[in-house]
Design a protein around this motif. Structure first.
Motif, PDB file in Angstrom:
ATOM      1  N   ASP A  40      46.660  45.655  26.564  1.00 44.69           N
ATOM      2  CA  ASP A  40      46.100  44.305  26.720  1.00 44.69           C
ATOM      3  C   ASP A  40      46.555  43.602  27.999  1.00 44.69           C
ATOM      4  N   VAL A  41      47.060  44.372  28.975  1.00 48.74           N
ATOM      5  CA  VAL A  41      47.485  43.801  30.254  1.00 48.74           C
ATOM      6  C   VAL A  41      46.734  44.494  31.383  1.00 48.74           C
ATOM      7  N   LEU A  42      46.039  43.716  32.211  1.00 45.39           N
ATOM      8  CA  LEU A  42      45.269  44.254  33.322  1.00 45.39           C
ATOM      9  C   LEU A  42      45.666  43.577  34.624  1.00 45.39           C
ATOM     10  N   GLU A  43      45.848  44.382  35.649  1.00 47.02           N
ATOM     11  CA  GLU A  43      46.090  43.884  37.008  1.00 47.02           C
ATOM     12  C   GLU A  43      44.818  44.094  37.824  1.00 47.02           C
ATOM     13  N   ILE A  44      44.243  43.010  38.331  1.00 45.11           N
ATOM     14  CA  ILE A  44      43.027  43.076  39.133  1.00 45.11           C
ATOM     15  C   ILE A  44      43.415  43.022  40.611  1.00 45.11           C
ATOM     16  N   SER A  45      43.112  44.084  41.331  1.00 41.55           N
ATOM     17  CA  SER A  45      43.596  44.215  42.702  1.00 41.55           C
ATOM     18  C   SER A  45      42.782  43.397  43.702  1.00 41.55           C
ATOM     19  N   GLY A  69      46.224  39.607  35.358  1.00 40.98           N
ATOM     20  CA  GLY A  69      46.968  39.210  36.543  1.00 40.98           C
ATOM     21  C   GLY A  69      46.307  39.720  37.806  1.00 40.98           C
ATOM     22  N   ALA A  70      46.912  39.400  38.935  1.00 40.77           N
ATOM     23  CA  ALA A  70      46.382  39.790  40.240  1.00 40.77           C
ATOM     24  C   ALA A  70      47.325  40.760  40.927  1.00 40.77           C
ATOM     25  N   GLY A  71      46.767  41.760  41.592  1.00 36.77           N
ATOM     26  CA  GLY A  71      47.569  42.721  42.330  1.00 36.77           C
ATOM     27  C   GLY A  71      47.224  42.735  43.801  1.00 36.77           C
ATOM     28  N   THR A  72      48.070  43.388  44.582  1.00 38.72           N
ATOM     29  CA  THR A  72      47.906  43.478  46.040  1.00 38.72           C
ATOM     30  C   THR A  72      47.799  42.088  46.661  1.00 38.72           C
ATOM     31  N   GLY A  86      42.880  32.026  37.562  1.00 39.41           N
ATOM     32  CA  GLY A  86      43.340  32.288  36.206  1.00 39.41           C
ATOM     33  C   GLY A  86      44.332  33.419  36.058  1.00 39.41           C
ATOM     34  N   ALA A  87      44.832  33.974  37.185  1.00 39.47           N
ATOM     35  CA  ALA A  87      45.810  35.060  37.100  1.00 39.47           C
ATOM     36  C   ALA A  87      47.076  34.580  36.408  1.00 39.47           C
ATOM     37  N   LYS A  88      47.560  35.359  35.453  1.00 36.78           N
ATOM     38  CA  LYS A  88      48.762  34.992  34.692  1.00 36.78           C
ATOM     39  C   LYS A  88      50.030  35.615  35.278  1.00 36.78           C
ATOM     40  N   PHE A  89      49.877  36.542  36.215  1.00 34.06           N
ATOM     41  CA  PHE A  89      51.014  37.116  36.923  1.00 34.06           C
ATOM     42  C   PHE A  89      50.529  37.640  38.273  1.00 34.06           C
ATOM     43  N   VAL A 179      54.946  50.015  33.184  1.00 35.63           N
ATOM     44  CA  VAL A 179      54.377  50.931  34.175  1.00 35.63           C
ATOM     45  C   VAL A 179      52.953  50.502  34.503  1.00 35.63           C
ATOM     46  N   GLY A 180      52.553  50.726  35.753  1.00 36.17           N
ATOM     47  CA  GLY A 180      51.179  50.499  36.161  1.00 36.17           C
ATOM     48  C   GLY A 180      50.435  51.820  36.178  1.00 36.17           C
ATOM     49  N   VAL A 181      49.246  51.845  35.580  1.00 36.58           N
ATOM     50  CA  VAL A 181      48.449  53.066  35.487  1.00 36.58           C
ATOM     51  C   VAL A 181      47.049  52.796  36.014  1.00 36.58           C
ATOM     52  N   GLY A 182      46.575  53.665  36.900  1.00 38.01           N
ATOM     53  CA  GLY A 182      45.249  53.497  37.488  1.00 38.01           C
ATOM     54  C   GLY A 182      44.189  54.323  36.793  1.00 38.01           C
ATOM     55  N   GLY A 183      43.961  55.544  37.300  1.00 37.35           N
ATOM     56  CA  GLY A 183      42.834  56.361  36.876  1.00 37.35           C
ATOM     57  C   GLY A 183      42.687  56.565  35.382  1.00 37.35           C
ATOM     58  N   LEU A 184      43.773  56.806  34.681  1.00 39.10           N
ATOM     59  CA  LEU A 184      43.696  57.062  33.244  1.00 39.10           C
ATOM     60  C   LEU A 184      43.069  55.903  32.477  1.00 39.10           C
ATOM     61  N   LEU A 185      43.245  54.691  33.002  1.00 39.95           N
ATOM     62  CA  LEU A 185      42.750  53.503  32.301  1.00 39.95           C
ATOM     63  C   LEU A 185      41.575  52.833  32.993  1.00 39.95           C
TER      64      LEU A 185
END
Length: 209
Positions: A40-45, A69-72, A86-89, A179-185
Motif C-alpha cells: 500500500d505504499v507507492l513512490e511516483i518518480s 509519495g514522490a521520488g527522484t 499530495g505526496a506524503k513522503f 525496500v524499494g521495488v520497481g519491475g516486480l510491482l
C-alpha cells in the motif's frame, strides 16, 4: 496524516513500489494490483513530468488506502510541488539541504540518497526520516545493512536497487526498514503485479517472524 504515522506505515509495509508511468490509467492499474497483493505504499518518480498529476489522481481515487509519495526529487522547488500535489513522503537519489528544509517545513518524511556514512549522518542531522542506500544497495546487497547498523544501530535504511525475490528475506532479516521495488510491482498485468505483491508481502512477514 501526521509524520510519525507516515513513517510507521512505511516501516510496517516494508516495501514500496517505484512507479514511472506516462498515464494515470496505468498508474491506477499498478496501484490496484499492489493493493490486491498487500502493498500500500507507492513512490511516483519525478523522472516524468506528469508525476504530480499521477500523485493527485491516486490520492483522489484511493484516499487513505494508499500511501503515495514522490521520488527522484532533486530540489526544493520540486519537493514543494510534490507536497502540494499530495505526496506524503519525499525520496531522492541525492542529499539536498533545501529539500530537507521544505520537508521539515511541511512535516513530510524525507529519504535522501546517501553513499557514505558521513552523508547518512548529515542526512539525520538535517531531519531525514530514512536514508536511501543509493547506489550502494545495488553493489553490496543485503550485507550492507549490518555494515551500517553495527556502528549506527539507529540508522533508518531504505534499500533501493538490488532487491529480488531471492534476497528480500535476507534484506529484512538483516534489519532494513523498507525496500524499494520497481519491475516486480510495475510490469505486466494487474494480476501479475498482485501475484508479485503477495509473494513480497509473504516474504517480509515470514522474515520478520
Amino acid at each position: 496524516m501526521l509524520k510519525p504515522d507516515i513513517e510507521k506505515r512505511i516501516i510496517n509495509t516494508g516495501v514500496m513500489a517505484i512507479v514511472r508511468t506516462e498515464t494515470v490509467e496505468r498508474a491506477t492499474e499498478i496501484a490496484e494490483g499492489c493493493l490486491e497483493g498487500g502493498v500500500d505504499v507507492l513512490e511516483i518518480s519525478y523522472t516524468l513530468s506528469n508525476a504530480g498529476e499521477v500523485i493527485k489522481a491516486l490520492n483522489d481515487r484511493f484516499k487513505n488506502k494508499l500511501l503515495v509519495g514522490a521520488g527522484t526529487v532533486l530540489d526544493g522547488e520540486t519537493a514543494r510541488l510534490a507536497i502540494l500535489a499530495g505526496a506524503k513522503f519525499i525520496i531522492a537519489p541525492n542529499l539536498s539541504k533545501e529539500v530537507a528544509v521544505v520537508c521539515n517545513r511541511y512535516r513530510i518524511p524525507y529519504a535522501p540518497g546517501c553513499a557514505t556514512v558521513t552523508e547518512m549522518v548529515q542526512a539525520l542531522e538535517l531531519g531525514a526520516s530514512f536514508v536511501k542506500a543509493f547506489p550502494l544497495s545495488n553493489f553490496y546487497g543485503p550485507s550492507l545493512v549490518p555494515v551500517i547498523k553495527t556502528p549506527l544501530p539507529y540508522m533508518p535504511i531504505l534499500a533501493s536497487g538490488g532487491v529480488t525475490l531471492d534476497n528480500l528475506g535476507d534484506w529484512i532479516r538483516n534489519g532494513v526498514d523498507s525496500v524499494g521495488v520497481g519491475g516486480l510491482l510495475t510490469k505486466g498485468s494487474k494480476a501479475d503485479i498482485a501475484t508479485n505483491a503477495r509473494k513480497i508481502t509473504d516474504i517480509i512477514r515470514d522474515a520478520r517472524a
